[in-house]
Design a protein around this motif. Sequence first.
Motif, mmCIF file in Angstrom:
data_model
loop_
_atom_site.group_PDB
_atom_site.id
_atom_site.type_symbol
_atom_site.label_atom_id
_atom_site.label_comp_id
_atom_site.label_asym_id
_atom_site.label_seq_id
_atom_site.Cartn_x
_atom_site.Cartn_y
_atom_site.Cartn_z
ATOM 1 N N ARG A 1 35.119 51.609 57.908
ATOM 2 C CA ARG A 1 34.274 52.589 58.604
ATOM 3 C C ARG A 1 35.123 53.652 59.283
ATOM 4 N N GLN A 2 36.193 53.223 59.938
ATOM 5 C CA GLN A 2 37.081 54.172 60.635
ATOM 6 C C GLN A 2 37.672 55.181 59.661
ATOM 7 N N ARG A 3 37.879 54.767 58.428
ATOM 8 C CA ARG A 3 38.434 55.658 57.408
ATOM 9 C C ARG A 3 37.366 56.474 56.703
ATOM 10 N N GLY A 4 36.119 56.362 57.140
ATOM 11 C CA GLY A 4 35.040 57.162 56.577
ATOM 12 C C GLY A 4 34.369 56.567 55.360
ATOM 13 N N ALA A 5 34.675 55.311 55.043
ATOM 14 C CA ALA A 5 34.060 54.672 53.878
ATOM 15 C C ALA A 5 32.649 54.217 54.216
ATOM 16 N N GLY A 6 31.768 54.379 53.271
ATOM 17 C CA GLY A 6 30.415 53.860 53.397
ATOM 18 C C GLY A 6 30.230 52.590 52.598
ATOM 19 N N ARG A 7 31.270 52.282 51.774
ATOM 20 C CA ARG A 7 31.199 51.098 50.911
ATOM 21 C C ARG A 7 32.582 50.485 50.762
ATOM 22 N N ILE A 8 32.587 49.176 50.526
ATOM 23 C CA ILE A 8 33.819 48.442 50.208
ATOM 24 C C ILE A 8 33.613 47.790 48.858
ATOM 25 N N ALA A 9 34.596 47.909 47.972
ATOM 26 C CA ALA A 9 34.559 47.252 46.670
ATOM 27 C C ALA A 9 35.720 46.270 46.581
ATOM 28 N N LEU A 10 35.543 45.230 45.772
ATOM 29 C CA LEU A 10 36.604 44.253 45.536
ATOM 30 C C LEU A 10 36.358 43.580 44.206
ATOM 31 N N SER A 11 37.362 42.876 43.715
ATOM 32 C CA SER A 11 37.154 42.032 42.539
ATOM 33 C C SER A 11 37.571 40.616 42.901
ATOM 34 N N ASP B 1 27.262 41.536 43.621
ATOM 35 C CA ASP B 1 27.960 41.514 42.338
ATOM 36 C C ASP B 1 27.556 42.734 41.520
ATOM 37 N N ARG B 2 28.545 43.511 41.062
ATOM 38 C CA ARG B 2 28.289 44.712 40.263
ATOM 39 C C ARG B 2 28.668 44.541 38.799
ATOM 40 N N GLY B 3 29.176 43.371 38.417
ATOM 41 C CA GLY B 3 29.457 43.139 37.010
ATOM 42 C C GLY B 3 30.889 42.758 36.723
ATOM 43 N N PRO B 4 31.133 42.354 35.475
ATOM 44 C CA PRO B 4 32.446 41.837 35.097
ATOM 45 C C PRO B 4 33.485 42.932 34.879
ATOM 46 N N VAL B 5 34.723 42.523 35.057
ATOM 47 C CA VAL B 5 35.874 43.377 34.781
ATOM 48 C C VAL B 5 37.000 42.461 34.323
ATOM 49 N N THR B 6 37.818 42.948 33.417
ATOM 50 C CA THR B 6 38.967 42.170 32.967
ATOM 51 C C THR B 6 40.126 42.371 33.930
ATOM 52 N N PHE B 7 40.723 41.270 34.347
ATOM 53 C CA PHE B 7 41.879 41.269 35.241
ATOM 54 C C PHE B 7 43.010 40.585 34.496
ATOM 55 N N MET B 8 44.101 41.314 34.296
ATOM 56 C CA MET B 8 45.195 40.787 33.494
ATOM 57 C C MET B 8 46.217 40.055 34.360
ATOM 58 N N VAL B 9 46.562 38.857 33.923
ATOM 59 C CA VAL B 9 47.663 38.089 34.507
ATOM 60 C C VAL B 9 48.664 37.929 33.371
ATOM 61 N N GLY B 10 49.689 38.794 33.379
ATOM 62 C CA GLY B 10 50.583 38.858 32.226
ATOM 63 C C GLY B 10 49.776 39.312 31.032
ATOM 64 N N ASN B 11 49.790 38.512 29.955
ATOM 65 C CA ASN B 11 49.008 38.826 28.763
ATOM 66 C C ASN B 11 47.684 38.064 28.728
ATOM 67 N N HIS B 12 47.356 37.389 29.816
ATOM 68 C CA HIS B 12 46.143 36.572 29.877
ATOM 69 C C HIS B 12 45.006 37.350 30.542
ATOM 70 N N PRO B 13 43.917 37.601 29.789
ATOM 71 C CA PRO B 13 42.774 38.295 30.402
ATOM 72 C C PRO B 13 41.873 37.304 31.139
ATOM 73 N N ASP B 14 41.616 37.589 32.396
ATOM 74 C CA ASP B 14 40.652 36.816 33.188
ATOM 75 C C ASP B 14 39.389 37.640 33.341
ATOM 76 N N GLU B 15 38.280 36.951 33.527
ATOM 77 C CA GLU B 15 37.051 37.665 33.864
ATOM 78 C C GLU B 15 36.865 37.602 35.376
ATOM 79 N N ASP B 16 36.940 38.743 36.000
ATOM 80 C CA ASP B 16 36.641 38.894 37.421
ATOM 81 C C ASP B 16 35.262 39.514 37.543
ATOM 82 N N GLN B 17 34.740 39.494 38.739
ATOM 83 C CA GLN B 17 33.507 40.177 39.062
ATOM 84 C C GLN B 17 33.826 41.241 40.103
#
Length: 167
Positions: free
Chosen positions: A116-126, A145-161
């Motif tokens: 809020r102090q930085r002027g954000a009206g929203r916070i996003a995370l995975s 929850d806004r939907g899936p996203v691929t998060f890479m750990v090395g060459n391994h794709p994880d499904e994050d939200q």
Amino acid sequence: MIIRPATAADLPAIDHVFRTSFCATFAHLYDPADLDSFLAGLTPEAWAAEFADPAYAFEVGEVEGEVVGYAKLGPNKLPHVAGGDVIELKQFYLLKSAHGSGLAGRLMEWVMAEARQRGAGRIALSVFSENWRAQAFYKRYGFVDRGPVTFMVGNHPDEDQVWELVL
């Protein structure tokens, strides 16, 4: 237990919390080469540039002078989140010894106040799609929850939200 703004001298302790927490929770999911590749890019030296950038903010939680948790905010780079007045919760980690202590709640209060102090009206995370504990924590604060996203750990794709909170 206290929370306070991180200093550059805290970066090694932040690294310890990150590596210890991440590995305790997720290391069993990955080939050691993928885990090593992922961790190689996340070091005190790599975070120093972010720490020096005013677009980022780090807060640490201490118990008896030892850093046992931290949160990091920065510019949003997540999909499924409309641009504009959004800030990303980049990292939020606690050592297991700090679970149930109330530190996570205090850090989340800081996250929301700082956003809020930085002027954000929203916070996003995975968050990892099977990290039920973290998802339950974020739900308590009103993240959606806004939907899936691929998060890479090395060459391994994880499904994050991707999750978002309207402040």
